[in-house]
Scaffold this motif. Structure first.
Motif, mmCIF file in Angstrom:
data_model
loop_
_atom_site.group_PDB
_atom_site.id
_atom_site.type_symbol
_atom_site.label_atom_id
_atom_site.label_comp_id
_atom_site.label_asym_id
_atom_site.label_seq_id
_atom_site.Cartn_x
_atom_site.Cartn_y
_atom_site.Cartn_z
ATOM 1 N N ALA A 127 -0.045 -1.130 0.019
ATOM 2 C CA ALA A 127 0.038 0.435 0.069
ATOM 3 C C ALA A 127 0.615 1.166 -0.146
ATOM 4 C CB ALA A 127 -0.773 -0.357 1.361
ATOM 5 N N ALA A 128 2.358 1.095 0.950
ATOM 6 C CA ALA A 128 2.744 2.448 0.938
ATOM 7 C C ALA A 128 3.796 2.395 -0.048
ATOM 8 C CB ALA A 128 3.175 2.654 2.326
ATOM 9 N N VAL A 129 3.988 2.083 -0.627
ATOM 10 C CA VAL A 129 4.984 1.982 -2.084
ATOM 11 C C VAL A 129 4.977 3.227 -2.765
ATOM 12 C CG1 VAL A 129 5.732 1.199 -3.964
ATOM 13 C CG2 VAL A 129 5.559 -0.634 -2.602
ATOM 14 N N GLY A 130 6.026 3.819 -2.772
ATOM 15 C CA GLY A 130 6.702 5.367 -3.363
ATOM 16 C C GLY A 130 6.041 6.420 -2.640
ATOM 17 N N LEU A 131 5.283 6.167 -1.224
ATOM 18 C CA LEU A 131 4.337 6.805 -0.788
ATOM 19 C C LEU A 131 4.739 7.327 -0.057
ATOM 20 C CD1 LEU A 131 0.650 5.522 -1.533
ATOM 21 C CD2 LEU A 131 1.390 7.188 -2.540
ATOM 22 N N GLY A 132 6.085 7.056 1.426
ATOM 23 C CA GLY A 132 7.052 6.906 1.960
ATOM 24 C C GLY A 132 6.230 7.326 3.101
ATOM 25 N N ALA A 133 6.112 5.856 3.025
ATOM 26 C CA ALA A 133 5.250 5.057 4.282
ATOM 27 C C ALA A 133 5.603 5.007 5.767
ATOM 28 C CB ALA A 133 5.449 3.270 4.306
ATOM 29 N N ILE A 134 5.012 5.602 6.463
ATOM 30 C CA ILE A 134 4.983 5.665 7.864
ATOM 31 C C ILE A 134 5.211 4.547 9.075
ATOM 32 C CG2 ILE A 134 4.467 7.870 8.092
ATOM 33 C CD1 ILE A 134 1.900 7.102 9.161
ATOM 34 N N ALA A 135 4.728 3.189 8.367
ATOM 35 C CA ALA A 135 4.348 2.710 9.242
ATOM 36 C C ALA A 135 5.974 2.099 9.001
ATOM 37 C CB ALA A 135 3.776 0.968 8.614
ATOM 38 N N ALA A 136 6.773 1.387 10.355
ATOM 39 C CA ALA A 136 7.547 0.328 10.392
ATOM 40 C C ALA A 136 7.503 -0.719 10.322
ATOM 41 C CB ALA A 136 8.157 0.901 11.888
ATOM 42 N N PRO A 137 8.864 -1.102 9.335
ATOM 43 C CA PRO A 137 9.246 -2.637 8.945
ATOM 44 C C PRO A 137 9.226 -3.990 11.017
ATOM 45 C CG PRO A 137 10.850 -1.723 8.926
ATOM 46 C CD PRO A 137 10.217 -0.259 9.066
ATOM 47 N N VAL A 138 9.453 -5.023 10.590
ATOM 48 C CA VAL A 138 9.384 -5.728 11.927
ATOM 49 C C VAL A 138 10.422 -6.061 11.451
ATOM 50 C CG1 VAL A 138 8.527 -7.656 12.455
ATOM 51 C CG2 VAL A 138 6.424 -6.461 11.473
ATOM 52 N N VAL A 139 11.400 -6.079 13.017
ATOM 53 C CA VAL A 139 12.303 -5.847 13.101
ATOM 54 C C VAL A 139 12.537 -7.671 14.554
ATOM 55 C CG1 VAL A 139 13.146 -4.346 13.305
ATOM 56 C CG2 VAL A 139 12.746 -4.514 15.029
ATOM 57 N N ALA A 140 13.752 -8.500 13.775
ATOM 58 C CA ALA A 140 13.853 -9.707 14.784
ATOM 59 C C ALA A 140 14.153 -9.035 16.063
ATOM 60 C CB ALA A 140 13.996 -10.207 14.647
ATOM 61 N N GLY A 141 13.221 -9.850 17.335
ATOM 62 C CA GLY A 141 13.242 -9.527 18.963
ATOM 63 C C GLY A 141 14.256 -10.421 19.403
ATOM 64 N N ALA A 142 14.111 -10.989 20.392
ATOM 65 C CA ALA A 142 15.152 -12.714 20.760
ATOM 66 C C ALA A 142 15.632 -13.619 19.527
ATOM 67 C CB ALA A 142 14.334 -13.304 21.624
ATOM 68 N N MET A 143 16.667 -13.666 19.411
ATOM 69 C CA MET A 143 17.890 -14.315 18.315
ATOM 70 C C MET A 143 17.993 -15.548 18.840
ATOM 71 S SD MET A 143 18.236 -11.449 15.851
ATOM 72 C CE MET A 143 19.351 -10.560 17.214
ATOM 73 N N THR A 144 18.150 -17.013 17.641
ATOM 74 C CA THR A 144 18.743 -18.044 18.476
ATOM 75 C C THR A 144 19.396 -18.431 17.559
ATOM 76 O OG1 THR A 144 17.241 -19.099 17.606
ATOM 77 C CG2 THR A 144 17.491 -18.370 20.228
ATOM 78 N N GLY A 145 20.773 -18.956 17.724
ATOM 79 C CA GLY A 145 21.577 -19.480 16.552
ATOM 80 C C GLY A 145 21.988 -18.421 15.771
ATOM 81 N N PRO A 146 22.385 -18.638 14.519
ATOM 82 C CA PRO A 146 23.856 -18.155 13.539
ATOM 83 C C PRO A 146 22.862 -15.698 14.092
ATOM 84 C CG PRO A 146 22.802 -19.300 12.362
ATOM 85 C CD PRO A 146 22.071 -20.140 13.526
ATOM 86 N N ALA A 147 22.056 -16.167 13.922
ATOM 87 C CA ALA A 147 21.567 -15.046 14.195
ATOM 88 C C ALA A 147 21.951 -13.924 15.099
ATOM 89 C CB ALA A 147 19.914 -14.418 13.995
ATOM 90 N N SER A 148 22.213 -14.663 16.624
ATOM 91 C CA SER A 148 22.667 -14.668 17.626
ATOM 92 C C SER A 148 23.775 -13.552 17.579
ATOM 93 C CB SER A 148 22.528 -15.509 19.030
ATOM 94 O OG SER A 148 23.599 -16.234 18.415
ATOM 95 N N ALA A 170 11.824 -14.989 11.359
ATOM 96 C CA ALA A 170 11.714 -14.726 12.692
ATOM 97 C C ALA A 170 12.736 -14.002 12.453
ATOM 98 C CB ALA A 170 11.546 -15.531 13.654
ATOM 99 N N ASN A 171 14.256 -14.694 12.021
ATOM 100 C CA ASN A 171 15.850 -13.809 12.300
ATOM 101 C C ASN A 171 15.790 -12.905 10.403
ATOM 102 O OD1 ASN A 171 16.080 -15.118 14.350
ATOM 103 N ND2 ASN A 171 16.694 -17.127 13.757
ATOM 104 N N GLY A 172 15.580 -12.749 9.766
ATOM 105 C CA GLY A 172 15.546 -11.985 8.743
ATOM 106 C C GLY A 172 16.042 -12.662 7.984
ATOM 107 N N ALA A 173 16.095 -14.559 8.527
ATOM 108 C CA ALA A 173 16.926 -15.538 7.512
ATOM 109 C C ALA A 173 15.949 -15.885 5.783
ATOM 110 C CB ALA A 173 17.530 -16.379 8.096
ATOM 111 N N PHE A 174 16.622 -15.912 4.730
ATOM 112 C CA PHE A 174 16.245 -16.639 3.508
ATOM 113 C C PHE A 174 16.981 -17.533 3.039
ATOM 114 C CE2 PHE A 174 19.221 -14.163 1.209
ATOM 115 C CZ PHE A 174 19.534 -13.867 0.733
ATOM 116 N N SER A 175 16.659 -18.677 2.659
ATOM 117 C CA SER A 175 17.513 -19.406 1.652
ATOM 118 C C SER A 175 16.294 -19.796 0.900
ATOM 119 C CB SER A 175 16.873 -20.837 2.233
ATOM 120 O OG SER A 175 17.528 -21.670 1.517
ATOM 121 N N LEU A 176 16.932 -19.641 -0.862
ATOM 122 C CA LEU A 176 16.578 -20.151 -1.805
ATOM 123 C C LEU A 176 17.478 -21.334 -2.749
ATOM 124 C CD1 LEU A 176 15.008 -19.033 -4.824
ATOM 125 C CD2 LEU A 176 17.320 -18.026 -4.937
ATOM 126 N N THR A 177 16.285 -22.544 -3.677
ATOM 127 C CA THR A 177 16.460 -23.445 -3.826
ATOM 128 C C THR A 177 16.500 -23.570 -5.728
ATOM 129 O OG1 THR A 177 15.984 -25.376 -1.764
ATOM 130 C CG2 THR A 177 16.562 -25.852 -4.197
#
Length: 213
Positions: free
Chosen positions: A23-44, A136-143
């Protein structure tokens, strides 16, 4: 980026509707993105001083590059974009998506597309095309597979990224050691993946940094 409709099940999985997402693409969105909270594994490793080399707080963000002529909207929601029976060297691309402050970003849309082993794009269906969301850790994996050589270009993978209610970043990823890297006028070494040869194929990694506080 054209709107990619989700089924109700996909909306539940992604945690937000596609309408809310773009909805906010190109409109200067004011809503903040979600960022990870507590992290485990490599993200720690983000906690304390052990920040990934690709992300320095307040440093440069991932650069944009041309979309090219072959983007298609409505790609399937999948982390495996290899069609059945396709030839090529297996490639697994992993990484994370960070904010400028090096916090991992959750529910970032990544839409990938690339050439097949012969260097051809599927412009009729969705072979070697697909989108997914960071976890939840901001991670992705592509095959996928190592893309073939498209005329006039070095090997590359296209990707669009969008954090919730933020502008879209369109860019490309590249492979080190490719002879055509030196003659491709679009190629940029800042977009080189870390590629390793492993039994059965290759692995690659890249850490994206979006222009998100």
């Amino acid at each position: 980026m054209s709107e990619i409709p989700l089924t109700p099940e996909e909306e539940m999985e992604s945690g937000l509707s596609r309408k809310q997402f773009v909805a906010a693409v190109g409109l200067g969105a004011i809503a903040a993105p979600v960022v990870a909270g507590a992290m485990t594994g490599p993200a720690s490793a983000l906690q304390g001083q052990d920040l990934p080399l690709a992300c320095t707080p307040g440093g440069s963000t991932t650069i944009a590059q041309t979309e090219g002529p072959y983007f298609k909207p409505n790609s399937p929601l999948t982390s495996n974009i290899v069609p059945a029976g396709a030839s090529g060297t297996k490639l697994t691309v992993t990484g994370r998506v960070y904010s400028r402050s090096c916090k991992p970003l959750v529910k970032v849309l990544l839409d990938f597309w690339q050439a097949d082993n012969a260097g051809n794009y599927d412009n009729y269906g969705f072979k070697f095309r697909g989108h997914q969301f960071t976890d939840a850790n901001g991670a992705f994996s592509l095959t996928t597979i190592v893309p073939g050589l498209y005329p006039g270009r070095t090997r590359h993978i296209h990707v669009k990224l969008q954090a919730p209610n933020r502008p879209i970043l369109t860019t490309q990823l590249y492979f080190p050691g490719e002879p055509r890297n030196q003659t491709d006028t679009i190629y940029d070494p800042r977009l080189l993946m870390n590629v390793q040869t492993v039994p059965g194929g290759r692995t690659a990694s890249y850490e994206f940094v979006l222009n998100v506080p």
